[in-house]
Write a protein that holds these residues in place. Structure first.
Motif, PDB file in Angstrom:
ATOM      1  N   ASP A 181      -2.889  -7.779  12.936  1.00  7.73           N
ATOM      2  CA  ASP A 181      -3.610  -6.549  12.618  1.00  7.73           C
ATOM      3  C   ASP A 181      -2.663  -5.350  12.497  1.00  7.73           C
ATOM      4  N   PHE A 182      -1.524  -5.389  13.224  1.00  8.56           N
ATOM      5  CA  PHE A 182      -0.544  -4.310  13.078  1.00  8.56           C
ATOM      6  C   PHE A 182       0.100  -4.371  11.692  1.00  8.56           C
ATOM      7  N   ILE A 183       0.404  -5.582  11.223  1.00 11.78           N
ATOM      8  CA  ILE A 183       1.002  -5.740   9.892  1.00 11.78           C
ATOM      9  C   ILE A 183       0.039  -5.226   8.832  1.00 11.78           C
ATOM     10  N   GLN A 184      -1.250  -5.507   9.005  1.00 12.40           N
ATOM     11  CA  GLN A 184      -2.253  -5.021   8.058  1.00 12.40           C
ATOM     12  C   GLN A 184      -2.303  -3.494   8.065  1.00 12.40           C
ATOM     13  N   THR A 185      -2.290  -2.915   9.264  1.00 15.18           N
ATOM     14  CA  THR A 185      -2.299  -1.450   9.380  1.00 15.18           C
ATOM     15  C   THR A 185      -1.061  -0.849   8.724  1.00 15.18           C
ATOM     16  N   LEU A 186       0.082  -1.472   8.953  1.00 13.47           N
ATOM     17  CA  LEU A 186       1.336  -0.985   8.388  1.00 13.47           C
ATOM     18  C   LEU A 186       1.279  -0.975   6.867  1.00 13.47           C
ATOM     19  N   LEU A 187       0.807  -2.075   6.271  1.00  9.80           N
ATOM     20  CA  LEU A 187       0.754  -2.165   4.813  1.00  9.80           C
ATOM     21  C   LEU A 187      -0.269  -1.201   4.221  1.00  9.80           C
ATOM     22  N   SER A 188      -1.301  -0.876   4.992  1.00  5.19           N
ATOM     23  CA  SER A 188      -2.298   0.070   4.490  1.00  5.19           C
ATOM     24  C   SER A 188      -1.797   1.509   4.559  1.00  5.19           C
ATOM     25  N   ARG A 189      -0.845   1.804   5.445  1.00  2.13           N
ATOM     26  CA  ARG A 189      -0.352   3.175   5.621  1.00  2.13           C
ATOM     27  C   ARG A 189       0.939   3.456   4.861  1.00  2.13           C
ATOM     28  N   VAL A 190       1.723   2.434   4.628  1.00  2.00           N
ATOM     29  CA  VAL A 190       2.999   2.661   3.961  1.00  2.00           C
ATOM     30  C   VAL A 190       2.772   2.912   2.467  1.00  2.00           C
ATOM     31  N   ASP A 191       3.611   3.696   1.852  1.00  2.00           N
ATOM     32  CA  ASP A 191       3.548   3.967   0.412  1.00  2.00           C
ATOM     33  C   ASP A 191       4.661   3.169  -0.265  1.00  2.00           C
ATOM     34  N   ILE A 192       4.286   2.099  -0.949  1.00  2.00           N
ATOM     35  CA  ILE A 192       5.296   1.214  -1.544  1.00  2.00           C
ATOM     36  C   ILE A 192       6.098   1.943  -2.618  1.00  2.00           C
ATOM     37  N   VAL A 193       5.475   2.896  -3.303  1.00  2.00           N
ATOM     38  CA  VAL A 193       6.201   3.653  -4.323  1.00  2.00           C
ATOM     39  C   VAL A 193       7.348   4.424  -3.681  1.00  2.00           C
ATOM     40  N   GLU A 194       7.086   5.045  -2.554  1.00  2.00           N
ATOM     41  CA  GLU A 194       8.125   5.798  -1.853  1.00  2.00           C
ATOM     42  C   GLU A 194       9.220   4.875  -1.343  1.00  2.00           C
ATOM     43  N   VAL A 195       8.826   3.719  -0.799  1.00  2.00           N
ATOM     44  CA  VAL A 195       9.790   2.756  -0.253  1.00  2.00           C
ATOM     45  C   VAL A 195      10.747   2.294  -1.349  1.00  2.00           C
ATOM     46  N   ILE A 196      10.198   1.942  -2.508  1.00  2.00           N
ATOM     47  CA  ILE A 196      11.034   1.407  -3.586  1.00  2.00           C
ATOM     48  C   ILE A 196      11.813   2.514  -4.283  1.00  2.00           C
ATOM     49  N   ASP A 197      11.179   3.680  -4.474  1.00  2.00           N
ATOM     50  CA  ASP A 197      11.826   4.776  -5.208  1.00  2.00           C
ATOM     51  C   ASP A 197      13.084   5.278  -4.500  1.00  2.00           C
ATOM     52  N   ARG A 198      13.152   5.110  -3.176  1.00  2.00           N
ATOM     53  CA  ARG A 198      14.360   5.504  -2.441  1.00  2.00           C
ATOM     54  C   ARG A 198      15.559   4.658  -2.855  1.00  2.00           C
ATOM     55  N   ARG A 199      15.301   3.458  -3.317  1.00  2.00           N
ATOM     56  CA  ARG A 199      16.374   2.516  -3.644  1.00  2.00           C
ATOM     57  C   ARG A 199      16.485   2.250  -5.138  1.00  2.00           C
ATOM     58  N   VAL A 200      15.339   2.236  -5.824  1.00  2.00           N
ATOM     59  CA  VAL A 200      15.312   2.010  -7.267  1.00  2.00           C
ATOM     60  C   VAL A 200      14.458   3.108  -7.886  1.00  2.00           C
ATOM     61  N   PRO A 201      15.054   4.077  -8.579  1.00  6.10           N
ATOM     62  CA  PRO A 201      14.278   5.185  -9.145  1.00  6.10           C
ATOM     63  C   PRO A 201      13.155   4.696 -10.062  1.00  6.10           C
TER      64      PRO A 201
END
Length: 577
Positions: free
Chosen positions: A5-25
């Motif tokens: 349930d923590f992994i589910q919460t994490l994936l619902s709160r994280v912004d994948i665009v921000e995560v990837i854009d930091r490394r790949v514009p």
């Protein structure tokens, strides 16, 4: 273990665009974001990130995953490390799992925990065994490289693991492949007096072992058996450690032995992997092409090495695309990659890679020509007969054409003559009329439509009548698995569903369906499409049921089937006016 349930919460709160854009514009492209794929070389962007569904998909190489998967693939992190990094970015503390059931602890730990404990045990034994340390030093390995690959030592004796696992009779030790039971019912350790090479899965967990004898004993290498964690036809030794180096080098070297991988890394060639005591499979090739477009198979030049190379070539043909480069490097019979790089160094080895690699197309026809006399008609005919089943596997259009051209040239034919002989229809047509006569793709199955709808809107899972998922085809199987997951965990989003099936056999089907919904817009009436697909599914089930009823003799029908037959007959009668 980290609670689900923590992994589910994490994936619902994280912004994948921000995560990837930091490394790949990333650049905005409609409702999604795009970039050139970081996992393979391309000139136009096919790497797409969905901010609403929180997953990425590359339409070029097939790379697919969540924010967790991206950090694993791009940054080389383990599954737990990736979760902790994302949690740290959100200021969340990663909780430990619930307290273990005391009975479960007494019976057995999970297979992952067992393998991890065994790996730690073997590493400790290596530090305490001068003979094993001397062996590795003689092979030119340092403590640093041994630590990087987690090398260990399984001591002599029959039941050393008894000191580590209580009880030693735990069936999970057999299931994990660490313990063997003989015909007399006696238990003993599988690995004894061997250097141990942990085999690491894509999440960074130990899933198996390879053990090498210190002397000239047999077998030289002993591998873990097939287990729920470990299928050797799917795994490659050293891939987890080599992922970043493969991306940086733009290629991967496939060798035959664990020691080859470790020795190459010791000398600075860190982009090598090894098969696990089996021939290279299509799954191996597919997995590697997700990391790079160039694969070099480096085998011994003896008969066994050439047999291994031929099998690798055969199993690569159907996987190739027009951007792939697969080649073969054969060392002198007295050398393997381990001995060669120790004797001549990194520069000499990479010089071989630069000048001695034989492209797959050259290797294929060279091997075929060695076994057929192209100087006469009979030999040419036999050559064509041997080449046809190989070339027919190639799906990459440009490569398939070039291979047929070369094959025709070697057999003294024109390309059109070869195509006529092999009954290959010409693709040439009037460009203005091409679209009118283009072959239509088979329509998507009802189960595929339902699967896409539920991945787009997971809340629909509770509305689906499970009895409608009757057929046993891959799409229906994937739909059934997703519905079952969502009914047990109704709050999961699309990204959490994708992460749950990351290592599952159904993952390719779910990734294909997920890639389709990337282009769906918010104004689509998914609910209406879902209801329509459900009605189609119900009609199909009823039709199949009716066919089964009408195929039976009357005296073999059950009362329920007789009622169904009456309904079927009534339904086909013309309405009286």
């Amino acid at each position: 273990m980290i609670p689900q349930d923590f992994i589910q919460t994490l994936l619902s709160r994280v912004d994948i665009v921000e995560v990837i854009d930091r490394r790949v514009p990333l650049k905005k492209a409609g409702t999604n974001y795009q970039a050139c794929c970081p996992f393979h070389n391309e000139k136009s962007p096919s790497f797409t990130v969905s901010p609403t569904k929180q997953f990425y998909h590359c339409f070029g190489c097939g790379a697919h995953g969540t924010a967790i998967g991206f950090l694993m693939e791009y940054a080389g992190l383990g599954y737990v490390e990736a979760i902790k990094e994302l949690a740290g970015q959100l200021g969340l503390e990663v909780p430990e799992g619930p307290p273990a059931n005391p009975e479960r602890v007494k019976q057995a730990a999970s297979l992952v925990e067992i393998m991890q404990r065994a790996a730690q045990f073997y590493r400790l034994q290596l530090k305490q065994t001068p003979l094993a340390i001397d062996y590795l030093k003689k092979r030119g390995l340092t403590g640093e490289i041994a630590a990087r690959f987690g090398l260990g030592y399984a001591p002599t004796g029959w039941q050393n693991l008894e000191a580590l696992f209580d009880p030693y009779a735990d069936p999970a030790l057999v299931e994990a492949g660490l313990v063997i039971i003989n015909d007399a019912g006696q238990r003993y350790d599988r690995f004894r007096d061997r250097i141990m090479f942990p085999i690491v899965g894509q999440r960074g967990e130990v899933i198996g072992f390879g053990g090498r004898v210190l002397d000239a004993g047999e077998p030289k290498y002993l591998n873990s058996p097939e287990t729920p964690l470990f299928q050797k036809g799917n795994e490659l030794y050293g891939l987890f450690q080599a992922r970043r180096a493969i991306r940086d080098a733009g290629r991967v070297i496939v060798v035959e032995g664990y020691m080859d991988v470790v020795a190459l890394a010791q000398h600075g060639v860190e982009y090598a992997v090894a098969t696990l005591g089996t021939a290279t499979t299509g799954t191996h090739v597919q997995k590697l092409l997700r990391h790079t477009d160039e694969i070099v198979f480096c085998f011994d030049g003896d008969a066994a090495g050439r047999r291994a190379a031929w099998r690798a070539m055969e199993n690569s043909l159907a996987i190739l695309n027009d951007g792939s480069h697969i080649g073969f490097l054969f060392l002198a019979p007295e050398h393997d990659p381990d001995s060669y790089i120790r004797a001549f160094g990194k520069d000499a080895f990479e010089a071989l890679l630069a000048g001695e690699v034989v492209p797959l197309s050259v290797y294929l026809f060279k091997e075929l020509a060695m076994h057929h006399d192209l100087g006469n008609s009979e030999g040419q005919s036999a050559f064509l007969q041997a080449a046809r089943p190989l070339l027919s596997q190639v799906r990459a259009p440009a490569l398939a054409l070039m291979l047929r051209k070369r094959c025709a040239e070697l057999a003294g034919l024109q390309l059109f003559e070869l195509d006529n002989l092999w009954e290959i229809k010409s693709k040439r047509s009037n460009p203005a009329r091409a679209s009118a006569y283009a072959p239509r793709q088979a329509p998507a199955s009802i189960w595929h439509k339902l699967l896409c709808a539920i991945l787009y809107m997971p809340s629909l899972a509770k509305e689906l009548d499970a009895s409608l998922i009757a057929p046993t085809d891959p799409d229906a199987e994937a739909l059934r698995a997703v519905v079952e997951l969502l009914r047990n965990h109704p709050n999961l989003g699309t990204a959490s569903v994708a992460d749950h099936f990351r290592d599952h056999a159904l993952a390719p089907i779910l990734q294909h369906a997920s890639s389709e919904i990337l282009s769906w817009t918010d104004d689509l009436d998914i609910s209406a499409d879902f209801v329509g697909a459900c009605n189609q599914a119900r009609m199909q089930i009823d039709k199949q049921h009716g066919a089964r009823v009408t195929d039976k003799p009357i005296n073999a029908l059950t009362e329920t089937e007789k009622a169904a037959l009456r309904q079927l007959v009534i339904g086909t009668q013309p309405v009286k006016k």
